[in-house]
Structures are given as structure tokens and as C-alpha cells.
Design a protein around this motif. Structure first.
Motif, mmCIF file in Angstrom:
data_model
loop_
_atom_site.group_PDB
_atom_site.id
_atom_site.type_symbol
_atom_site.label_atom_id
_atom_site.label_comp_id
_atom_site.label_asym_id
_atom_site.label_seq_id
_atom_site.Cartn_x
_atom_site.Cartn_y
_atom_site.Cartn_z
ATOM 1 N N UNK A 4 0.807 -1.217 0.000
ATOM 2 C CA UNK A 4 0.000 0.000 0.000
ATOM 3 C C UNK A 4 0.844 1.272 0.000
ATOM 4 N N UNK A 5 2.075 1.149 0.481
ATOM 5 C CA UNK A 5 2.952 2.321 0.604
ATOM 6 C C UNK A 5 4.282 2.026 -0.080
ATOM 7 N N UNK A 6 4.762 2.963 -0.892
ATOM 8 C CA UNK A 6 6.078 2.846 -1.501
ATOM 9 C C UNK A 6 6.910 4.054 -1.102
ATOM 10 N N UNK A 7 8.113 3.775 -0.605
ATOM 11 C CA UNK A 7 9.084 4.824 -0.331
ATOM 12 C C UNK A 7 10.202 4.687 -1.357
ATOM 13 N N UNK A 8 10.424 5.721 -2.122
ATOM 14 C CA UNK A 8 11.486 5.728 -3.123
ATOM 15 C C UNK A 8 12.765 6.244 -2.471
ATOM 16 N N UNK A 9 13.840 5.462 -2.620
ATOM 17 C CA UNK A 9 15.115 5.783 -1.992
ATOM 18 C C UNK A 9 16.240 5.670 -3.016
ATOM 19 N N UNK A 10 17.477 5.848 -2.549
ATOM 20 C CA UNK A 10 18.644 5.667 -3.392
ATOM 21 C C UNK A 10 19.601 4.706 -2.720
ATOM 22 N N UNK A 11 20.893 5.069 -2.668
ATOM 23 C CA UNK A 11 21.552 6.331 -2.889
ATOM 24 C C UNK A 11 20.661 7.560 -2.692
ATOM 25 N N UNK A 12 20.890 8.530 -3.538
ATOM 26 C CA UNK A 12 20.080 9.739 -3.551
ATOM 27 C C UNK A 12 19.197 9.697 -4.795
ATOM 28 N N UNK A 13 17.890 9.458 -4.623
ATOM 29 C CA UNK A 13 17.006 9.256 -5.781
ATOM 30 C C UNK A 13 16.950 10.441 -6.733
ATOM 31 N N UNK A 14 17.154 11.650 -6.227
ATOM 32 C CA UNK A 14 16.988 12.826 -7.082
ATOM 33 C C UNK A 14 18.143 13.017 -8.069
ATOM 34 N N UNK A 15 19.210 12.220 -7.935
ATOM 35 C CA UNK A 15 20.302 12.355 -8.903
ATOM 36 C C UNK A 15 20.049 11.530 -10.164
ATOM 37 N N UNK A 16 19.048 10.640 -10.134
ATOM 38 C CA UNK A 16 18.791 9.828 -11.328
ATOM 39 C C UNK A 16 17.973 10.615 -12.346
ATOM 40 N N UNK A 17 18.456 10.654 -13.562
ATOM 41 C CA UNK A 17 17.789 11.374 -14.639
ATOM 42 C C UNK A 17 16.399 10.783 -14.890
ATOM 43 N N UNK A 18 15.406 11.659 -15.027
ATOM 44 C CA UNK A 18 14.051 11.210 -15.319
ATOM 45 C C UNK A 18 13.241 10.814 -14.108
ATOM 46 N N UNK A 19 13.762 11.076 -12.910
ATOM 47 C CA UNK A 19 13.102 10.605 -11.690
ATOM 48 C C UNK A 19 11.710 11.202 -11.509
ATOM 49 N N UNK A 20 11.507 12.459 -11.867
ATOM 50 C CA UNK A 20 10.204 13.089 -11.641
ATOM 51 C C UNK A 20 9.133 12.426 -12.496
ATOM 52 N N UNK A 21 9.432 12.147 -13.748
ATOM 53 C CA UNK A 21 8.457 11.468 -14.609
ATOM 54 C C UNK A 21 8.150 10.071 -14.081
ATOM 55 N N UNK A 22 9.171 9.362 -13.607
ATOM 56 C CA UNK A 22 8.948 8.036 -13.030
ATOM 57 C C UNK A 22 8.042 8.109 -11.813
ATOM 58 N N UNK A 23 8.275 9.081 -10.951
ATOM 59 C CA UNK A 23 7.452 9.225 -9.755
ATOM 60 C C UNK A 23 6.001 9.506 -10.105
ATOM 61 N N UNK A 24 5.771 10.267 -11.168
ATOM 62 C CA UNK A 24 4.401 10.546 -11.597
ATOM 63 C C UNK A 24 3.712 9.256 -12.041
ATOM 64 N N UNK A 25 4.437 8.383 -12.730
ATOM 65 C CA UNK A 25 3.857 7.101 -13.157
ATOM 66 C C UNK A 25 3.606 6.198 -11.958
ATOM 67 N N UNK A 26 4.520 6.237 -11.002
ATOM 68 C CA UNK A 26 4.370 5.439 -9.793
ATOM 69 C C UNK A 26 3.150 5.899 -8.996
ATOM 70 N N UNK A 27 2.990 7.216 -8.884
ATOM 71 C CA UNK A 27 1.866 7.766 -8.124
ATOM 72 C C UNK A 27 0.519 7.370 -8.721
ATOM 73 N N UNK A 28 0.513 7.079 -10.015
ATOM 74 C CA UNK A 28 -0.741 6.753 -10.701
ATOM 75 C C UNK A 28 -1.118 5.278 -10.595
#
Length: 326
Positions: free
Chosen positions: A62-86
């Protein structure tokens, strides 16, 4: 649908690492020289990460926490998060970050559907912060926290790994932070992931942390939500924020653990300390999503009852936290 392991625990929380790379070198997370980076072919594509997440949610996560390393350094992360949220059935999408890129990315993360942020922040003193992170700029993190609040994120969770003789003199400073801001500050016991023999010297027991705070302030208990982590929560009376302690070493919370972990290379682990884990790549290659869901259920069924790190005579094999998502 629910994921229940052999100990009767309901597993509803996935920690999903999207990269092993990081723009800091925190002393408890990786060696000073860094770690050997995963090659492009070793790291899962966003498509595979989405497939794993989709089948995990279908199975009961029911809950997903996105982590890394540092997740924000991966290119395209925002678009991926939008797909995950959906993803249908996903109730909570959160992200853990060191905050260095938050000022620039906060609005995009909010628009993508990330519901809450956990920010790793081990010191409020610029010099100590730089020493722990081996060069990090504290002000950039603080500016990122402010920007994330400005764009509408709810009060942040602040994660503090407490180390004796390093930053334990700031316990009361972090506690006082909750009197000024509605943050949820979580003190985390130091864990021997680097294999250091003297890890017990660095570990400040949760009971001691709480006692230090209670000597200074009147505290009252708080309750956890069903999908929350293992923190034992309380607050200073009258404070807008809250406090919590994660006693991974001195009072392990294994009997209530609700987590499954997947690394950026596709290794699923039922426990942070459960050895090599299970490589999901062979299943992903088949393209059979039903088989993938069955494998997730099998991994949950094999989840150990507890870790053995604090047991007498047990040696922990060193590993970089950046490789397993913290």
C-alpha cells in the motif's frame, strides 16, 4: 488482497531504491572513496521498477518509499514518480532524500504526486554536517526544506542517525526544532552496516536519547499509523512537531516489521540484514507479470522472523547502505 508472512505480519510497505549513486559520502553509508557504481545494464530500468511496483501493489503493498543512494540524482526521476503515483491501489508515495537538490526540484516532486518527504539531516551545525557527509552544504538542505514547505508538502520527517561523540550533543537541538516547526524528527540508532568492530561505541541507545529529552522537557506519547515505520513516537508537550526513536539495535522491532526492500539492481530483501536477497532480474526477463507477483509473495513468505545482528558471536557482513536504499 494482503501480503502475510509466515509470522503473521502484514507486509504493506515497499522501500524501492532507484539508484546506488549519491552526491554525498556520509560516513555511515559508504566508504570515503565511494562504492563501485552499478553499470547501466546492472541497474533496473524505470519500466522494470514500475513493473515490480505494480505487481507488489497488486499483491498487497500500500505504501512505496522511493530511496537511493540519492534518488533525485537519477535522470528522469520526476516522470517516473508521476507514473508510480498513478498506480491503482497505491495509497501512499513518499520519498527519502538528502535534500541537496530539493530547492530546485520540490515543485516537480509535488506535481508528480509525491505525498511526503523524509529528509536525512544528521546535524544542524555546518561544520559537523560537512564532516559527517564529507563535504555537504547544510544551508542547501535547509533552503530545500523551506522550498518544499512553500510548494505545499506537509511537515517533513527529519531522519537523524545519532552517533556518540559525533552528533549526539545535538539531540536537544533537534528536539527543540519541533517546538518551532511541525517537523517529525526521528532519531535512528547507529547500525553496523560498514562492518566496523567498534559500532557499539558509536551507538546511542534509544532509551538514552529519550531520557536526555525527558530531562529537559515534559513529553507525551503519540501513536503510529498502520503504514508508518518502526518509530516509537512521542512529542514535547505543546510542540507543533513530534519526535520518534528507531531502536534498530537495542530494541529491534522485527516482530512488527511490515517492509519489503528492492534494490536498484533488482534484488529483493525481506530484511536489511538478510544476506544476498533474491535477484528479480531473471523473472523480469520472462515478461510474465503473474510469475513476478508469485515471486514477490514467495519472498515475503521467506521473510526472517528477526535480524541477528545484536546476537552474541554474530558478525555482520559489511555493505554500503546506498546499495540497499537505507
Amino acid at each position: 488482497m494482503s501480503l502475510i508472512d509466515t509470522y503473521g505480519r502484514r507486509i504493506n510497505y515497499l522501500r524501492l531504491s532507484v539508484t546506488d549513486r549519491c552526491n554525498l559520502r556520509c560516513s555511515y553509508c559508504m566508504p570515503e572513496e565511494g562504492v563501485e557504481k552499478l553499470s547501466h545494464c546492472e541497474m533496473l530500468s524505470y519500466e522494470d521498477l514500475l513493473r515490480i511496483s505494480s505487481e507488489a501493489v497488486a499483491a498487497g503493498i500500500e505504501k512505496i518509499r522511493v530511496t537511493g543512494g540519492e534518488p533525485l540524482v537519477r535522470k528522469g526521476i520526476v516522470d517516473f514518480l508521476a507514473r508510480l503515483a498513478a498506480l491503482p491501489g497505491l495509497k501512499e508515495l513518499v520519498l527519502t532524500t538528502n535534500g541537496l537538490l530539493l530547492k530546485e526540484m520540490a515543485q516537480g516532486l509535488r506535481d508528480a504526486g509525491v505525498q511526503r518527504l523524509n529528509v536525512s539531516l544528521d546535524s544542524l551545525k555546518p561544520e559537523t554536517f560537512a564532516a559527517i557527509t564529507r563535504g555537504g552544504d547544510l544551508q542547501r538542505v535547509l533552503d530545500g526544506l523551506d522550498e518544499a514547505e512553500r510548494v505545499g508538502f506537509p511537515p517533513h520527517k527529519i531522519n537523524v542517525v545519532v552517533m556518540r561523540g559525533v552528533n549526539d550533543d545535538e539531540i536537544l537541538d533537534f528536539a527543540a526544532l519541533t517546538l518551532k516547526r511541525p517537523y517529525a524528527v526521528r532519531f535512528i540508532e547507529y547500525m553496523p552496516t560498514s562492518g566496523d568492530a567498534d559500532w557499539r561505541d558509536l551507538t546511542v541507545p534509544g532509551a538514552e536519547i529519550r531520557e536526555r529529552i525527558a530531562r529537559e522537557y515534559t513529553i507525551e506519547e503519540s501513536t503510529n499509523s498502520e503504514r508508518s515505520g518502526p518509530s516509537k513516537n512521542f512529542r514535547i508537550q505543546g510542540a507543533p512537531g513530534s519526535l520518534g526513536i528507531i531502536t534498530a539495535m537495542t530494541g529491534h522491532f522485527c516482530d512488527g516489521c511490515n517492509r519489503l526492500r528492492v534494490t536498484a539492481s533488482g534484488v529483493a530483501k525481506g530484511c536489511l540484514f538478510s544476506g544476498e536477497g533474491v535477484d528479480l532480474k531473471p523473472v523480469l526477463v520472462t515478461g510474465d507479470d503473474e510469475l513476478l507477483r508469485k515471486e514477490i509473495r514467495r519472498i515475503v513468505a521467506a521473510k526472517p522472523g528477526r535480524h541477528e545482528v545484536t546476537d552474541e558471536g554474530v558478525e555482520t557482513k559489511p555493505f554500503a547502505m546506498s546499495r540497499v536504499g537505507g
